[in-house]
Enzyme design. Structure first.
Site, mmCIF file in Angstrom:
data_model
loop_
_atom_site.group_PDB
_atom_site.id
_atom_site.type_symbol
_atom_site.label_atom_id
_atom_site.label_comp_id
_atom_site.label_asym_id
_atom_site.label_seq_id
_atom_site.Cartn_x
_atom_site.Cartn_y
_atom_site.Cartn_z
ATOM 1 N N SER A 177 0.962 -1.268 -0.055
ATOM 2 C CA SER A 177 0.105 -0.099 -0.082
ATOM 3 C C SER A 177 0.793 1.473 -0.118
ATOM 4 O O SER A 177 0.308 2.143 -0.520
ATOM 5 C CB SER A 177 -0.962 -0.156 1.257
ATOM 6 O OG SER A 177 -0.132 -0.003 2.380
ATOM 7 N N LYS A 230 -12.346 -0.985 1.465
ATOM 8 C CA LYS A 230 -11.476 -0.133 0.627
ATOM 9 C C LYS A 230 -12.495 -0.217 -0.716
ATOM 10 O O LYS A 230 -13.337 0.675 -0.954
ATOM 11 C CB LYS A 230 -10.051 -0.778 0.390
ATOM 12 C CG LYS A 230 -9.240 -0.731 1.697
ATOM 13 C CD LYS A 230 -7.938 -1.180 1.476
ATOM 14 C CE LYS A 230 -6.840 -0.816 2.752
ATOM 15 N NZ LYS A 230 -7.501 -1.341 3.887
ATOM 16 N N HIS A 245 -5.617 -4.302 -0.969
ATOM 17 C CA HIS A 245 -5.492 -3.307 -1.949
ATOM 18 C C HIS A 245 -5.421 -3.835 -3.613
ATOM 19 O O HIS A 245 -5.577 -2.929 -4.308
ATOM 20 C CB HIS A 245 -4.229 -2.563 -1.754
ATOM 21 C CG HIS A 245 -4.126 -1.960 -0.566
ATOM 22 N ND1 HIS A 245 -4.601 -0.453 -0.280
ATOM 23 C CD2 HIS A 245 -3.652 -2.406 0.645
ATOM 24 C CE1 HIS A 245 -4.242 -0.324 0.977
ATOM 25 N NE2 HIS A 245 -3.732 -1.278 1.710
#
Length: 406
Positions: A187, A246, A215
């Site tokens: 990340s 996310k 991610h």
């Protein structure tokens, strides 16, 4: 001991080092992401450029509609832990969507991605006799904490270094249980793991694999299954871990694996057994987001186009940023005080919110602004961002990249 002076002294040290964290109080505008109202540090409208709601799904009408319907049908809370009245129909449906997303027999929900890593790695490492966990050097704090909590022997291999990983695997008896833990997208630098080659080594040395796709899920692959789906490798991974907080725009974490492994973690992980389940409305919203992104590639394509545009615009004014194959753009400042100053001025003078990333999240000397373009950032938003960064870069007398080298 004077406890309050101890606390104050530790906080003063953080401030002196430029590493004290200040929260920006933001009120997101429903249906108008990435815009929000800032309160406290700066009152007024701002544009968010560092959100992990990568695709704006936290504002998507299908997600909101599913959450409203579940709230009306089921009420607010889950009612307890999954073992004590907290398993709802929405949880079961969501786990089925996640298992299907990753091509696995089963999935298991947790309250966050942090908890899913801590609980799953902690349980597997503790309960598999004589297990060794081989952990990439840049793994997330939640993975590190889970491995520590397990009490298992751990070996840390150099980041994305296949030779170092193989040397460590070769040093262990072939029959000894092993688990290779790594991420698909890291990340802070935005680089990606060599997943296929790691799976090849796992097969060669009789190891399990544990891939953190937090991610990657929603953002890569034809159905949003992550980098492993894009590369056709999901079937080769023992455990795929992900988040709902996310790209899917809600909250929660999960693992997807064989039915036996998920049941094993469900039965032995204290981080699952003793915590209240996520609300059914949250589960319904997450399931709606996953279903949408399984069939819609529009958001992913638009995001990739915006990422490419922002990178090109930064190159055009010589602003140094880490080149990587992902959606994360780390703009390198290299000084904690200047990094915080730029972040503060972006908010106060330009109405742009980008949180500074300083030590201990990243090593000292690599302080940065972590920019995450989304499909819903407009051309005007991009113009404002590039103009503001160019102005503040000059104010701070920071080095630029030679334009001829771009």
């Amino acid at each position: 001991m004077d406890y309050q002076n101890f606390f104050k002294g530790a906080l003063d040290t953080l401030r002196d080092q430029g590493n004290y964290r200040v929260f920006a109080e933001l009120e997101r505008h429903c249906g108008d992401f990435p815009h929000a109202t800032s309160r406290g540090l700066k009152d007024g409208d701002v544009t968010i450029w560092c959100s992990n709601d990568y695709l704006g799904m936290g504002q998507h009408e299908e997600v909101l509609g599913a959450m409203h319907a579940a709230l009306d049908n089921c009420g607010a809370g889950a009612g307890g832990t999954r073992n004590i009245s907290g398993t709802t129909h929405e949880h079961v449906l969501l786990e089925a969507e996640l298992a299907d997303l990753h091509g696995k027999e089963a999935a298991l929900l947790f309250t966050s991605g942090y908890v899913s890593n801590w609980a799953a790695l902690g349980t597997l490492g503790a309960k598999i006799p004589d297990c060794v966990i081989l952990s990439d050097a840049l793994n997330h704090a939640s993975m590190i904490e889970g491995i520590r909590h397990s009490g298992a022997e751990r070996m840390i291999w150099k980041h994305n270094d296949l030779k170092d990983l193989e040397a460590k695997l070769a040093s262990l008896p072939l029959e000894r249980p092993k688990l290779i833990a790594f991420e698909s997208v890291y990340s802070m630098d935005g680089d990606m793991a060599p997943i296929k080659e790691i799976c090849d080594l796992a097969d060669k040395y009789n190891a399990m694999t544990y891939l953190d796709e937090v991610h990657g899920v929603g953002l890569y692959g034809p159905r949003g299954g992550g980098v492993a789906e894009r590369e056709g490798l999901m079937h080769r991974l023992t455990v795929i871990e992900g988040t709902l907080g996310k790209a899917f725009g809600v909250m929660g974490g999960y693992i997807a694996a064989s039915a036996e492994l998920c049941d094993f973690v469900r039965s032995f992980a204290s981080g699952f057994i003793f915590t209240t389940a996520i609300p059914p409305a949250v589960a319904a919203g997450a399931a709606a987001s996953i279903r949408h992104l399984k069939t819609s590639d529009t958001e992913r394509q638009q995001q990739q186009a915006k990422v490419a545009e922002v990178r090109a615009r930064l190159d055009g004014i010589g602003i140094p940023h880490v080149e990587n194959p992902s959606h994360i753009i780390p703009v390198m400042v290299g000084d904690p005080h200047k990094c915080k100053f730029i972040s503060d001025m972006l908010l106060q003078e330009h109405g742009i919110y980008i949180q500074p990333i300083n030590y201990p999240t990243v090593p000292k000397g690599t302080e940065r602004l972590r920019i995450t373009p989304s499909p819903v950032h407009s051309e005007a938003d991009i113009d404002a961002l590039i103009g503001a960064i160019e102005d503040l870069w000059g104010q701070c007398q920071l080095a630029r990249m030679p334009l001829a080298a771009q």
